[in-house]
Scaffold this active site. Structure first.
Site, PDB file in Angstrom:
ATOM      1  N   GLU A  27      42.360  32.483  49.292  1.00  0.00           N
ATOM      2  CA  GLU A  27      42.530  32.756  47.861  1.00  0.00           C
ATOM      3  C   GLU A  27      44.011  32.932  47.529  1.00  0.00           C
ATOM      4  O   GLU A  27      44.817  33.301  48.397  1.00  0.00           O
ATOM      5  CB  GLU A  27      41.763  34.055  47.524  1.00  0.00           C
ATOM      6  CG  GLU A  27      41.899  34.493  46.077  1.00  0.00           C
ATOM      7  CD  GLU A  27      40.958  35.648  45.706  1.00  0.00           C
ATOM      8  OE1 GLU A  27      40.316  36.221  46.603  1.00  0.00           O
ATOM      9  OE2 GLU A  27      40.874  35.962  44.508  1.00  0.00           O
ATOM     10  N   ASN A 173      32.589  33.148  40.404  1.00  0.00           N
ATOM     11  CA  ASN A 173      32.689  34.087  41.528  1.00  0.00           C
ATOM     12  C   ASN A 173      32.448  35.505  41.022  1.00  0.00           C
ATOM     13  O   ASN A 173      33.052  35.915  40.024  1.00  0.00           O
ATOM     14  CB  ASN A 173      34.092  34.016  42.134  1.00  0.00           C
ATOM     15  CG  ASN A 173      34.346  35.129  43.151  1.00  0.00           C
ATOM     16  OD1 ASN A 173      33.889  35.043  44.290  1.00  0.00           O
ATOM     17  ND2 ASN A 173      35.053  36.174  42.742  1.00  0.00           N
ATOM     18  N   GLU A 174      31.590  36.225  41.691  1.00  0.00           N
ATOM     19  CA  GLU A 174      31.310  37.629  41.331  1.00  0.00           C
ATOM     20  C   GLU A 174      31.274  37.785  39.806  1.00  0.00           C
ATOM     21  O   GLU A 174      32.003  38.608  39.231  1.00  0.00           O
ATOM     22  CB  GLU A 174      32.328  38.580  41.984  1.00  0.00           C
ATOM     23  CG  GLU A 174      32.205  38.560  43.499  1.00  0.00           C
ATOM     24  CD  GLU A 174      32.985  39.645  44.238  1.00  0.00           C
ATOM     25  OE1 GLU A 174      33.718  40.421  43.603  1.00  0.00           O
ATOM     26  OE2 GLU A 174      32.853  39.710  45.477  1.00  0.00           O
ATOM     27  N   TYR A 239      31.278  43.050  52.265  1.00  0.00           N
ATOM     28  CA  TYR A 239      32.431  43.563  53.017  1.00  0.00           C
ATOM     29  C   TYR A 239      32.036  44.822  53.783  1.00  0.00           C
ATOM     30  O   TYR A 239      31.143  45.567  53.351  1.00  0.00           O
ATOM     31  CB  TYR A 239      33.597  43.861  52.063  1.00  0.00           C
ATOM     32  CG  TYR A 239      34.258  42.593  51.559  1.00  0.00           C
ATOM     33  CD1 TYR A 239      35.153  41.907  52.369  1.00  0.00           C
ATOM     34  CD2 TYR A 239      33.962  42.067  50.303  1.00  0.00           C
ATOM     35  CE1 TYR A 239      35.760  40.732  51.932  1.00  0.00           C
ATOM     36  CE2 TYR A 239      34.563  40.889  49.855  1.00  0.00           C
ATOM     37  CZ  TYR A 239      35.460  40.233  50.677  1.00  0.00           C
ATOM     38  OH  TYR A 239      36.051  39.063  50.251  1.00  0.00           O
ATOM     39  N   GLU A 291      31.822  35.262  51.160  1.00  0.00           N
ATOM     40  CA  GLU A 291      32.878  36.239  51.441  1.00  0.00           C
ATOM     41  C   GLU A 291      32.276  37.309  52.336  1.00  0.00           C
ATOM     42  O   GLU A 291      31.248  37.907  51.974  1.00  0.00           O
ATOM     43  CB  GLU A 291      33.413  36.887  50.156  1.00  0.00           C
ATOM     44  CG  GLU A 291      34.255  35.958  49.319  1.00  0.00           C
ATOM     45  CD  GLU A 291      34.880  36.643  48.111  1.00  0.00           C
ATOM     46  OE1 GLU A 291      35.171  37.848  48.184  1.00  0.00           O
ATOM     47  OE2 GLU A 291      35.069  35.947  47.095  1.00  0.00           O
ATOM     48  N   GLN A 338      40.000  36.720  54.804  1.00  0.00           N
ATOM     49  CA  GLN A 338      40.479  35.451  54.347  1.00  0.00           C
ATOM     50  C   GLN A 338      41.351  34.836  55.432  1.00  0.00           C
ATOM     51  O   GLN A 338      41.821  35.544  56.325  1.00  0.00           O
ATOM     52  CB  GLN A 338      41.267  35.618  53.068  1.00  0.00           C
ATOM     53  CG  GLN A 338      40.434  36.142  51.903  1.00  0.00           C
ATOM     54  CD  GLN A 338      41.125  35.986  50.545  1.00  0.00           C
ATOM     55  OE1 GLN A 338      42.164  35.362  50.439  1.00  0.00           O
ATOM     56  NE2 GLN A 338      40.528  36.577  49.507  1.00  0.00           N
TER      57      GLN A 338
END
Ligand code: AHR
Length: 487
Positions: A27, A173-174, A239, A291, A338
């Site tokens: 990103e 995204n999100e 996460y 992610e 990432q």
């Protein structure tokens, strides 16, 4: 020393591990792109027309199957036209989520060149939060169309006469958060609209919806009733390790991190169930985790989400991949966050220096798993009870490709080596092709750009004993053993 008995049923191998399970994510955030991947043609850091050569060389070795770009939260703040054409004419914008300027020096053509250089397939995420369907559709036309149109002529004039052939397209995204704070119903309406035009533009595009928790996924798919064919996959994020320090964690915190793999497993189970319920014979909605990884307290907006990556990250990655293999029937892609300098990075840079993280080496070790079929595996060995949960300290996952099996092993125990005996009922072990292990005396050990060689795989001594595999796995270790089987 713990003793571990493993039974690998190679004759009952089932779902295939989609190679894209070993995908990645880069990103415009901190120093992932600028500094990590792109240094510009005028940099003193060796580069190929702006692409940082040491990063390219390192990532090329991993043969990452797919790379997601440009975000993340940045995707819904990104307007692709800003990143094409002469670089000195591109506008500088504000990257609102990561509080930095965006020069747009690295745009679509630079990303495609990077993907070609490292041998990976691009996965683009289109802007829903602050974009519109025509912006997304025209990006797809620009990238993929084989027709002669103003947009494809512009692509050619910008240096790429051949279409990029981008297969995977994320639609936002999100969108429950940084992608527009939407309700699932609102997102479902927008998704239908965007997907209709993207699908019309390129019937081969794989369209990926933003997922969330179970309720979001259910309500989103309820809102798509009758249009499920427009969703090829739902992508969730997960996460782990929030609040933990990246290096100075205590042993109990390390073991706590391992329980996060089970939390991620439950997230995937819930999402897979919803996808299966809404799938039909004619159209299956697949699952992606685009992610995931560790996110420690040092990774703040101010630090550009930079954190160190120790052996704990390698153990966490190894256990996570074992869990992903168990979801192989539903899960078609994952993208760790990432690639460079951000979160659970593969590569860290500091000025002209670079190091490979322990997580990099897990991707490298686990390459033989890609496209293999998962063999049911039973592991009997030492365990730990934490917060009422029993965690197996030794984890084994096996995949079969023809007469060969790839067996990866993780010993999460920080104190004891384990004596593993792995047998293959119905087959026997004819030959060991390769055996490597990643380990270190202290779980907190890590590579840095200044000291890049603290951790790297070494040869692992394995034996064939009565057709079974016999190996002593050191404490705190991730290993891969490739074997050839006979009947
Ligand atoms: O990977 C960092 C950020 O985490 C991404 O931009 C966003 O999608 C997620 O919240």
């Amino acid at each position: 020393m713990g003793s571990v008995d493993v039974q690998i049923e190679v004759g009952n191998a089932g779902a295939k591990v989609e190679p894209n399970i070993y995908g990645h994510f880069a990103e415009h955030l901190g120093r992932c792109i600028y500094g990590g991947i792109w240094v510009g043609e005028n940099s003193s850091i060796p580069n190929d027309n702006g692409l940082r050569l040491d990063t390219v060389e390192a990532l090329k070795q991993l043969e990452l199957p797919v790379l997601r770009w440009p975000g993340g939260c940045f995707a819904d703040n990104y307007h692709w036209r800003d990143g094409i054409g002469p670089r000195d004419k591109r506008p500088t914008r504000l990257n609102i989520w990561w509080h930095q300027g965006e020069s747009n020096a690295f745009g679509t053509h630079e990303f495609m060149r990077f993907c070609r250089a490292i041998g990976t397939e691009p996965y683009l995420c289109a802007n829903v939060g602050s974009g519109d369907p025509e912006e997304a559709r025209s990006w797809l036309e620009y990238c993929n169309s084989t027709q002669v149109t103003s947009l494809t002529k512009e692509r050619a004039a910008n240096g790429d006469p051949e279409p990029f052939g981008v297969k995977h397209w994320g639609i936002g995204n999100e969108n429950w958060g940084c992608g527009g704070s939407m309700t699932p119903e609102h997102y479902a309406d927008l998704y239908r609209q965007f997907a209709t035009y993207l699908d019309g533009c390129d019937r081969n595009a794989v369209l990926i919806a933003c997922g969330g928790g179970q309720k979001w996924n259910e309500r989103f798919l309820d809102g798509l009733k009758g249009y499920e064919h427009l969703v090829d996959a739902i992508a969730v994020h997960h996460y782990s390790g929030h609040g933990l320090p990246d290096v100075t964690y205590e042993d109990r915190q390390y073991y706590g991190l391992l329980t996060a793999v089970e939390a991620m497993n439950r997230h995937l189970e819930d999402a897979a169930r919803v996808c299966r319920e809404r799938s039909s014979e004619r159209h299956q909605v697949k699952l992606i985790m685009d992610e995931w990884g560790t996110w420690y307290r040092e990774a703040t907006v101010e630090s550009g989400l930079r954190q160190e990556s120790t052996m704990a990250d390698a153990i966490f990655a190894g256990l996570s991949f074992h869990m992903f293999h168990r979801h192989a029937a539903d899960l078609v892609m994952t993208n760790m966050a990432q690639t460079v300098n951000v979160l659970q990075a593969l590569v860290l840079t500091a000025g002209p220096k670079l190091c490979l993280t322990p997580t990099y080496w897990v991707y490298d070790l686990f390459k033989p798993h890609r496209a293999g079929q998962v063999a049911p595996t039973t592991v009997r060995g030492p365990s730990l009870t934490l917060g009422g949960r029993v965690i197996g300290l030794c984890s084994v996952s096996a995949t079969v490709t023809g007469k060969e099996a790839a067996v990866s092993l993780v010993n999460a125990d920080l104190e004891s080596a384990c004596e593993v005996r792995a047998s293959f009922p119905g087959s026997s072990l004819a030959q060991v092709k390769s055996a490597r292990v990643l380990t270190s005396a202290n779980v907190r050990d890590h590579n840095t750009p200044e000291s890049p060689d603290v951790i790297a795989p070494t040869a692992l001594d394995v034996k064939i004993a009565e057709g079974a595999l016999a190996v002593t796995l050191p404490a705190c270790a991730v290993a891969m053993v490739e074997v050839v089987l006979s009947d």
